[in-house]
Motif scaffolding. Structure first.
Motif, PDB file in Angstrom:
ATOM      1  N   GLN A 170       2.010 -12.002 -12.513  1.00  0.00           N
ATOM      2  CA  GLN A 170       1.745 -10.819 -11.696  1.00  0.00           C
ATOM      3  C   GLN A 170       2.998  -9.947 -11.625  1.00  0.00           C
ATOM      4  OE1 GLN A 170      -0.055  -9.647  -7.278  1.00  0.00           O
ATOM      5  NE2 GLN A 170      -0.537 -11.620  -8.244  1.00  0.00           N
ATOM      6  N   THR A 171       2.819  -8.670 -11.885  1.00  0.00           N
ATOM      7  CA  THR A 171       3.922  -7.709 -11.817  1.00  0.00           C
ATOM      8  C   THR A 171       3.704  -6.817 -10.605  1.00  0.00           C
ATOM      9  OG1 THR A 171       4.139  -7.707 -14.237  1.00  0.00           O
ATOM     10  CG2 THR A 171       5.186  -5.897 -13.029  1.00  0.00           C
ATOM     11  N   MET A 172       4.703  -6.787  -9.725  1.00  0.00           N
ATOM     12  CA  MET A 172       4.582  -6.046  -8.467  1.00  0.00           C
ATOM     13  C   MET A 172       5.372  -4.745  -8.523  1.00  0.00           C
ATOM     14  SD  MET A 172       5.660  -7.333  -4.625  1.00  0.00           S
ATOM     15  CE  MET A 172       4.463  -8.668  -4.607  1.00  0.00           C
ATOM     16  N   PHE A 173       4.735  -3.672  -8.067  1.00  0.00           N
ATOM     17  CA  PHE A 173       5.357  -2.351  -8.024  1.00  0.00           C
ATOM     18  C   PHE A 173       5.432  -1.850  -6.588  1.00  0.00           C
ATOM     19  CE2 PHE A 173       3.528  -2.608 -12.289  1.00  0.00           C
ATOM     20  CZ  PHE A 173       4.559  -2.136 -13.085  1.00  0.00           C
ATOM     21  N   TYR A 174       6.274  -0.840  -6.397  1.00  0.00           N
ATOM     22  CA  TYR A 174       6.371  -0.155  -5.116  1.00  0.00           C
ATOM     23  C   TYR A 174       6.085   1.319  -5.340  1.00  0.00           C
ATOM     24  CZ  TYR A 174       8.525   2.133  -1.055  1.00  0.00           C
ATOM     25  OH  TYR A 174       8.750   2.907   0.047  1.00  0.00           O
ATOM     26  N   ALA A 175       5.289   1.912  -4.448  1.00  0.00           N
ATOM     27  CA  ALA A 175       4.972   3.334  -4.567  1.00  0.00           C
ATOM     28  C   ALA A 175       5.018   3.997  -3.203  1.00  0.00           C
ATOM     29  CB  ALA A 175       3.595   3.522  -5.193  1.00  0.00           C
ATOM     30  N   GLU A 176       5.691   5.147  -3.130  1.00  0.00           N
ATOM     31  CA  GLU A 176       5.673   5.944  -1.920  1.00  0.00           C
ATOM     32  C   GLU A 176       4.655   7.066  -2.103  1.00  0.00           C
ATOM     33  OE1 GLU A 176       9.574   7.296  -0.936  1.00  0.00           O
ATOM     34  OE2 GLU A 176      10.253   5.299  -0.314  1.00  0.00           O
ATOM     35  N   VAL A 177       3.814   7.230  -1.094  1.00  0.00           N
ATOM     36  CA  VAL A 177       2.791   8.275  -1.153  1.00  0.00           C
ATOM     37  C   VAL A 177       2.870   9.100   0.124  1.00  0.00           C
ATOM     38  CG1 VAL A 177       1.256   6.836  -2.555  1.00  0.00           C
ATOM     39  CG2 VAL A 177       0.989   6.839  -0.065  1.00  0.00           C
ATOM     40  N   SER A 178       2.224  10.237   0.112  1.00  0.00           N
ATOM     41  CA  SER A 178       2.075  11.065   1.312  1.00  0.00           C
ATOM     42  C   SER A 178       0.617  11.501   1.366  1.00  0.00           C
ATOM     43  CB  SER A 178       2.997  12.287   1.251  1.00  0.00           C
ATOM     44  OG  SER A 178       2.567  13.164   0.211  1.00  0.00           O
ATOM     45  N   GLU A 179       0.246  12.169   2.428  1.00  0.00           N
ATOM     46  CA  GLU A 179      -1.136  12.627   2.534  1.00  0.00           C
ATOM     47  C   GLU A 179      -1.467  13.636   1.443  1.00  0.00           C
ATOM     48  OE1 GLU A 179      -3.621  11.433   4.497  1.00  0.00           O
ATOM     49  OE2 GLU A 179      -2.083   9.908   4.770  1.00  0.00           O
TER      50      GLU A 179
END
Length: 242
Positions: A170-179
């Motif tokens: 399993q490869t884990m990513f991080y993502a920042e999002v906004s509305e």
């Protein structure tokens, strides 16, 4: 989400996602396993509302584990002797026996909510023409409704999951999002049997959520929240309740 009914256990003779095997080797006479695709998962943080975006769904394997745990335990020898010494119960007419059996079975069947878990947005690596980042982007869009550019996905790490059964990577990513990135409601693909609920966990409640054993969740959720606390929380100057 939890209005799941008519739960039945039947043999699985074929699957698009799992292939059962039995492996023979010298250390142990034999071992059963299931071949499965590798996976991607994404820790999503909404910078507008300062909350994590998780998914919530019914997992049959978790439900079956709870069902097995709730079954009556076999009587111990002392209990059997006590039962034998007790007055005999009146006989049940033949026509009523089927109904009695049904009542006993259903009384130990847990509610569907016993199989619902909180997880990171995730999906199978089953598209050889796409990179891991592109697959992760698709999963975020389908499950959570956010359109995240591939360039905004940050790899956290990769690891083995289900080592006793599937051995998947399993490869884990991080993502920042906004509305501004939100383009849909998410929920997955119903035509593929997905029934997903999008859940928000406020940043200041994250670590309490992670270590609350009454909340069923995956290790990916716990690990990723700890990772965020160690690597990202100073950026937002908000306590994560450690």
């Amino acid at each position: 989400m939890e209005q799941i009914n008519n739960i039945k256990v039947v043999p699985c003779t074929s699957s698009n996602y799992l292939r059962p095997f039995r492996v023979h080797y010298n250390q142990v006479s034999r071992y059963s396993l299931i071949a499965r695709y590798h996976l991607v998962s994404v820790l999503i943080f909404n910078t507008t509302s300062h909350c994590f975006i998780l998914v919530k769904q019914f997992r049959p394997a978790v439900y079956m584990s709870e069902w097995e745990r709730s079954k009556p335990k076999p009587l111990q020898p002392a209990e059997e002797e006590s039962l034998e010494a007790a007055p005999a119960e009146p006989k049940v007419p033949e026509e009523d026996k089927a109904g009695e059996t049904s009542k006993v079975t259903s009384s130990h069947q847990p509610p569907a909510s016993a199989g619902v878990t909180y997880e990171l947005c995730a999906g199978l690596v089953d598209k050889p023409n796409l990179s891991l980042e592109e697959i992760a982007r698709q999963e975020v869009l389908e499950e959570c409704g956010y359109d995240v550019p591939v360039a905004k996905l940050r790899k956290i790490t990769s690891y083995r999951s289900g080592v006793g059964v599937t051995g998947s990577k399993q490869t884990m990513f991080y993502a920042e999002v906004s509305e501004e990135n939100r383009v849909g409601e998410g929920g997955g693909k119903p035509q593929e049997g997905e029934l997903i609920e999008v859940v928000k966990v406020p940043l200041h409640e994250a670590m309490t959520f992670a270590f609350d054993e009454s909340i069923p969740k995956t290790m990916g959720v716990i690990f990723s929240f700890i990772w965020f606390h160690s690597n990202m929380s100073p950026k937002y100057k908000i306590s994560t309740n450690v």
